[in-house]
Design a protein around this motif. Structure first.
Motif, PDB file in Angstrom:
ATOM      1  N   PHE A  23      -6.551   1.630   3.019  1.00 47.25           N
ATOM      2  CA  PHE A  23      -6.845   2.845   2.249  1.00 47.25           C
ATOM      3  C   PHE A  23      -8.144   3.518   2.678  1.00 47.25           C
ATOM      4  O   PHE A  23      -8.502   4.550   2.123  1.00 47.25           O
ATOM      5  CB  PHE A  23      -6.934   2.508   0.757  1.00 47.25           C
ATOM      6  N   ASP A  24      -8.865   2.909   3.634  1.00 44.08           N
ATOM      7  CA  ASP A  24     -10.178   3.400   4.014  1.00 44.08           C
ATOM      8  C   ASP A  24     -11.057   3.559   2.768  1.00 44.08           C
ATOM      9  O   ASP A  24     -11.673   4.593   2.526  1.00 44.08           O
ATOM     10  CB  ASP A  24     -10.075   4.736   4.759  1.00 44.08           C
TER      11      ASP A  24
ATOM     12  N   PRO B 129      -2.347   5.750   4.957  1.00 40.35           N
ATOM     13  CA  PRO B 129      -1.005   5.224   4.689  1.00 40.35           C
ATOM     14  C   PRO B 129       0.078   6.209   5.089  1.00 40.35           C
ATOM     15  O   PRO B 129       0.031   7.382   4.698  1.00 40.35           O
ATOM     16  CB  PRO B 129      -1.021   5.004   3.170  1.00 40.35           C
ATOM     17  N   PRO B 130       1.046   5.781   5.900  1.00 38.63           N
ATOM     18  CA  PRO B 130       2.106   6.698   6.337  1.00 38.63           C
ATOM     19  C   PRO B 130       2.831   7.380   5.182  1.00 38.63           C
ATOM     20  O   PRO B 130       3.280   8.523   5.314  1.00 38.63           O
ATOM     21  CB  PRO B 130       3.055   5.772   7.115  1.00 38.63           C
ATOM     22  N   ALA B 131       2.946   6.705   4.037  1.00 39.70           N
ATOM     23  CA  ALA B 131       3.648   7.293   2.893  1.00 39.70           C
ATOM     24  C   ALA B 131       2.940   8.524   2.348  1.00 39.70           C
ATOM     25  O   ALA B 131       3.521   9.280   1.558  1.00 39.70           O
ATOM     26  CB  ALA B 131       3.818   6.260   1.783  1.00 39.70           C
TER      27      ALA B 131
ATOM     28  N   ALA C 180       0.830  -1.205   0.000  1.00 41.38           N
ATOM     29  CA  ALA C 180       0.000   0.000   0.000  1.00 41.38           C
ATOM     30  C   ALA C 180       0.866   1.256   0.000  1.00 41.38           C
ATOM     31  O   ALA C 180       0.618   2.208  -0.761  1.00 41.38           O
ATOM     32  CB  ALA C 180      -0.927  -0.010   1.214  1.00 41.38           C
ATOM     33  N   ASN C 181       1.883   1.265   0.835  1.00 41.42           N
ATOM     34  CA  ASN C 181       2.694   2.474   0.960  1.00 41.42           C
ATOM     35  C   ASN C 181       3.656   2.676  -0.207  1.00 41.42           C
ATOM     36  O   ASN C 181       3.976   3.808  -0.560  1.00 41.42           O
ATOM     37  CB  ASN C 181       3.444   2.443   2.290  1.00 41.42           C
TER      38      ASN C 181
ATOM     39  N   ALA D 106      -1.450   4.494  11.973  1.00 44.07           N
ATOM     40  CA  ALA D 106      -1.910   5.151  10.747  1.00 44.07           C
ATOM     41  C   ALA D 106      -2.527   4.134   9.798  1.00 44.07           C
ATOM     42  O   ALA D 106      -3.560   4.390   9.166  1.00 44.07           O
ATOM     43  CB  ALA D 106      -0.749   5.880  10.081  1.00 44.07           C
ATOM     44  N   SER D 107      -1.914   2.960   9.681  1.00 45.24           N
ATOM     45  CA  SER D 107      -2.439   1.929   8.781  1.00 45.24           C
ATOM     46  C   SER D 107      -3.802   1.449   9.243  1.00 45.24           C
ATOM     47  O   SER D 107      -4.724   1.275   8.431  1.00 45.24           O
ATOM     48  CB  SER D 107      -1.457   0.753   8.716  1.00 45.24           C
TER      49      SER D 107
END
Length: 334
Positions: free
Chosen positions: A132-133, A303-305, A103-104, A297-298
């Motif tokens: 990603f919600d 996503p932290p990125a 994801a990131n 955060a995840s």
């Protein structure tokens, strides 16, 4: 033994006129098919002059006919199909944070200007909608789905968007493999790069991906511990046998900083994935720490990125290397 690896090698012996990479590695050609003695392949000639298209078709035909057992080569030239390239993110073992890494990486590539989408190919344990919600059910036209947009610029498709939350997917291998094809063969529009978050193991989903949706490369995710590396090595071997290049290894959950005293500990060991990469002669893409911020955060679907803090930095560094691998002539910008 299948002749498909020989056909794939033949295609990659022909250089893409634009990037200089092999036709499969560049995404210029589709995965070849073999029926009897006839080899079939689709070659994207978008952006090429007529003389270059003719020369490329002749080179592909000669390469395929040189493969033992091939008596006929059928080549379809198309200028309508986007040069979509697939990067598989695999682990061989569950619980190593592969989905979070996938994801990131996708978000970090999107922030670098890459038109990227993500397929949650972990059919039995889809987690990308949570990361990603993005829980909306995808729209479809003529039984072909449209990916669900996200706030982070990465459209996604996942079985988690098609079933009720918490419901088990009790499908046999062929059904799961068919589901993967529906996710990949969706209306991805102008997406250039698809990140495939693969399930653990080396089963039907992985084999379908290799045979029908051949990736241009694979990123292998492992924790530093020996047990995870054993399974990661099996995943690497699968890609080796299919002649799919390994982009590199990522060492996840590498080191934990105590939020109270700041002391660094290594609950899963240290440096195992980097050492394995060196032993196999493969690139090492970097380490991602076992950080509370990444986890929270995840879980929150952020996503932290997508940010610029210390939790984002490792993902951006890894994405920069992947972008350079995809486009060797581009200069990396971290």
């Amino acid at each position: 033994m299948s002749d498909l690896p020989l056909l794939a090698a033949a295609l990659d012996s022909v250089s893409d006129p634009v990037s200089g990479r092999g036709l499969l590695a560049s995404g210029r050609a589709s995965a070849p098919r073999l029926e009897g003695g006839r080899a079939d392949v689709i070659v994207d000639v978008a952006g090429l002059a007529a003389v270059d298209r003719t020369a490329l078709e002749a080179a592909v035909r000669a390469a395929l006919l040189a493969v033992p057992g091939v008596s006929e080569a059928r080549i379809l030239l198309t200028a309508d199909r986007p040069q979509r390239r697939i990067i598989a993110v695999a682990s061989g073992k569950g619980g190593v944070g592969k989905s979070t890494v996938a994801a990131n990486i996708a978000v970090a590539l999107a922030r670098r200007g890459v038109k990227v989408g993500l397929v949650d190919a972990d059919i039995y344990g889809p987690s990308q909608p949570r990361l990603f919600d993005a829980h909306d059910r995808p729209d479809a036209k003529d039984k072909i789905m449209f990916p669900v947009p996200t706030r982070w610029g990465v459209p996604i498709l996942s079985m988690g968007q098609l079933i009720e939350p918490g419901k088990a997917i009790a499908w046999r291998g062929p059904m799961a493999a068919g589901a993967l094809s529906q996710l990949v063969d969706a209306h991805w529009g102008q997406t250039d790069v698809l990140i495939l978050d693969l399930p653990p193991g080396t089963g039907d989903v992985q084999l379908t991906m290799i045979q029908k949706h051949r990736p241009v490369g694979a990123v292998i995710v492992s924790t530093p511990q020996d047990l995870a590396l054993i399974d990661a090595t099996r995943a690497i071997d699968l890609f080796f046998k299919a002649e799919i290049p390994i982009v590199g290894l990522v060492e996840n959950m590498a080191g934990y900083a105590c939020p109270h005293c700041g002391e660094i500990s290594d609950p899963f060991g240290q440096g195992g994935a980097e050492a394995e990469a060196a032993a196999l002669g493969l690139p090492f893409l970097g380490r991602i720490p076992l950080a509370r911020g990444i986890r929270t955060a995840s879980d929150a679907g952020m996503p932290p990125a997508a940010g610029d803090g210390p939790d984002a930095a490792p993902f951006h560094a890894i994405a920069a290397q992947i972008e350079t691998w995809l486009n060797p002539s581009a200069s990396p910008v971290f």
